[in-house]
Design a protein around this motif. Sequence first.
Motif, PDB file in Angstrom:
ATOM      1  N   THR A  37     -15.072 -62.009 -29.861  1.00  0.00           N
ATOM      2  CA  THR A  37     -14.785 -63.113 -30.776  1.00  0.00           C
ATOM      3  C   THR A  37     -14.112 -64.263 -30.053  1.00  0.00           C
ATOM      4  N   ALA A  51     -13.549 -66.221 -26.416  1.00  0.00           N
ATOM      5  CA  ALA A  51     -14.072 -66.444 -25.069  1.00  0.00           C
ATOM      6  C   ALA A  51     -13.039 -67.205 -24.245  1.00  0.00           C
ATOM      7  N   ASP A  58     -11.919 -73.841 -18.496  1.00  0.00           N
ATOM      8  CA  ASP A  58     -12.854 -74.970 -18.366  1.00  0.00           C
ATOM      9  C   ASP A  58     -12.388 -75.931 -17.279  1.00  0.00           C
ATOM     10  N   ASP A  87     -18.133 -65.768 -19.315  1.00  0.00           N
ATOM     11  CA  ASP A  87     -18.079 -65.051 -20.587  1.00  0.00           C
ATOM     12  C   ASP A  87     -19.404 -64.349 -20.850  1.00  0.00           C
ATOM     13  N   GLY A  88     -19.400 -63.597 -21.932  1.00  0.00           N
ATOM     14  CA  GLY A  88     -20.635 -63.064 -22.468  1.00  0.00           C
ATOM     15  C   GLY A  88     -21.345 -62.086 -21.549  1.00  0.00           C
ATOM     16  N   ARG A 123      -7.687 -69.237 -24.986  1.00  0.00           N
ATOM     17  CA  ARG A 123      -8.987 -68.696 -25.350  1.00  0.00           C
ATOM     18  C   ARG A 123      -9.634 -69.656 -26.354  1.00  0.00           C
ATOM     19  N   ARG A 124     -10.911 -69.415 -26.637  1.00  0.00           N
ATOM     20  CA  ARG A 124     -11.623 -70.237 -27.618  1.00  0.00           C
ATOM     21  C   ARG A 124     -12.400 -69.320 -28.555  1.00  0.00           C
ATOM     22  N   SER A 147     -15.253 -67.947 -30.369  1.00  0.00           N
ATOM     23  CA  SER A 147     -16.701 -68.086 -30.223  1.00  0.00           C
ATOM     24  C   SER A 147     -17.429 -67.823 -31.537  1.00  0.00           C
ATOM     25  N   ALA A 148     -16.680 -67.464 -32.580  1.00  0.00           N
ATOM     26  CA  ALA A 148     -17.221 -67.294 -33.929  1.00  0.00           C
ATOM     27  C   ALA A 148     -16.088 -67.577 -34.909  1.00  0.00           C
ATOM     28  N   ALA A 167     -15.312 -71.373 -35.526  1.00  0.00           N
ATOM     29  CA  ALA A 167     -15.794 -71.240 -34.155  1.00  0.00           C
ATOM     30  C   ALA A 167     -15.518 -72.530 -33.391  1.00  0.00           C
ATOM     31  N   GLY A 168     -15.145 -72.384 -32.141  1.00  0.00           N
ATOM     32  CA  GLY A 168     -14.847 -73.538 -31.306  1.00  0.00           C
ATOM     33  C   GLY A 168     -13.383 -73.913 -31.269  1.00  0.00           C
ATOM     34  N   ASP A 218      -9.609 -73.862 -30.226  1.00  0.00           N
ATOM     35  CA  ASP A 218      -8.855 -73.440 -29.055  1.00  0.00           C
ATOM     36  C   ASP A 218      -7.584 -72.726 -29.497  1.00  0.00           C
TER      37      ASP A 218
END
Length: 444
Positions: A72, A74, A80, A94-95, A321-322, A324-325, A336-337, A339
């Motif tokens: 959940t 990333a 970044d 990630d992922g 973290r961010r 992702s959902a 989602a998105g 921070d």
Amino acid sequence: MTTGSRKREVPTVPGRLPLVGHTPAMLRQRLAFTAKLRSHGDVVRVWLGPLPVYFATTPELAHQVLSGQTGTFAKGLLVDKLRRAFGNGLVSTDGEFHRRQRRMIQPALQRPALERHAEVMSASAADLVDSWRPGQVLRFDRAMQDFTIGVVGRTLFSTDFDARVSAEIRRHTPTVIRLGVVRALAPGWLAAPVNRRFDDAVARVHRVVDDVVAGRRADRDDLLSTLVSARDEHGLPMNARQVRDEVVTLLVAGSETTGVALSWLFHELAENPDVADRLHDEVDEVVGRRPATPADVPDLPYTRRVISEVLRKYTLWIMMRRASADVTLGDVDLPAGTDVAFSPHALHHDPLSHAAPDRFDPDRWLPERAALVPRGAYVPFAGGLHHCPGHLYAQYEITIAAATIAARWRLVPVPGLPVRPKVIGLMYPNRLPMTVIPRSRLSR
């Protein structure tokens, strides 16, 4: 859940300024700023210029970010801004790609490979203590950085780095970390002046790594050979750029954190004579005056508790973290998105989780006491899917080096030069001059 809705309004931390938000206060106050966040709520909003970041201030919520909802969260804003340095290395991906790389790299950082690396650590520590002379004054923090850089060189490339390589890495890696943090916290227009310096430091680190990789021999049994020969589930290797990114990641992560930890460890032994005496007694019984070996590590429980306490007291300032959902963090719905951040340092110094957190107390890590520490209140190696894959490597290196040094020497501070933390992302000592005294000449 409705995207963007919240079960309650999240409080904004006081002190937000037009255009720059909380960035000046964060960069000016650092530890004090993040330590106070919990007084404003379990989840609070901090503005980095025009960007809202939601800080989780409790161990339970930090654990949720790291581990509770795998996949959940990333990598976030800080990664970044450091991607220019680490490329697609394990620390910045990630992922599925992250999982692929982790599966390929993990065997090089686990037994039996770790035992081979630990033999290198032991030999390097022996060389280090043999090089010192009674009464010599060391810039001890630099000595520890050089030592850990050298260990990574031997394990990665089966060779010793020359003085130029070690100096370049030691000089530019803290700059990359420091300016990466500034780039993450400051609005783009405010960070613009640091970008050229950041890019220059990154280029210098990359140039050194490229030179060493190009000059190594191919017939080596080392970490780099493991990376080159690794194959994914489809039988495919890493390309040359990916190998370089992983080498930079291992080189930086494998030297900075361990070098800083060893520096603070001997500072704390000097500040706490009772702790030093207990550690020396254990080392004398297990190691004697010889270099410590991998086989000694399980027999040094007090030394390992000292290390755990160093990693508690001198840990990362912030992690980001961010989402992702869409996710619910505590009783707050985040789209989602979003921070999200938390401060390991604040969690490690929270009196609700750690009694007398400013006291250096290795016995807080006795099994019966450590079992009472809430999940998320001690995260020196992060956690969950992105738990540091090199944590065993780091723990072996710090233990072997600490025991080998303590077997032969006591490090005494130089009077009149106060030591304090210099918070970048890691906590560096501002200075650490120490005199080496042979233990055989000391009496209790």
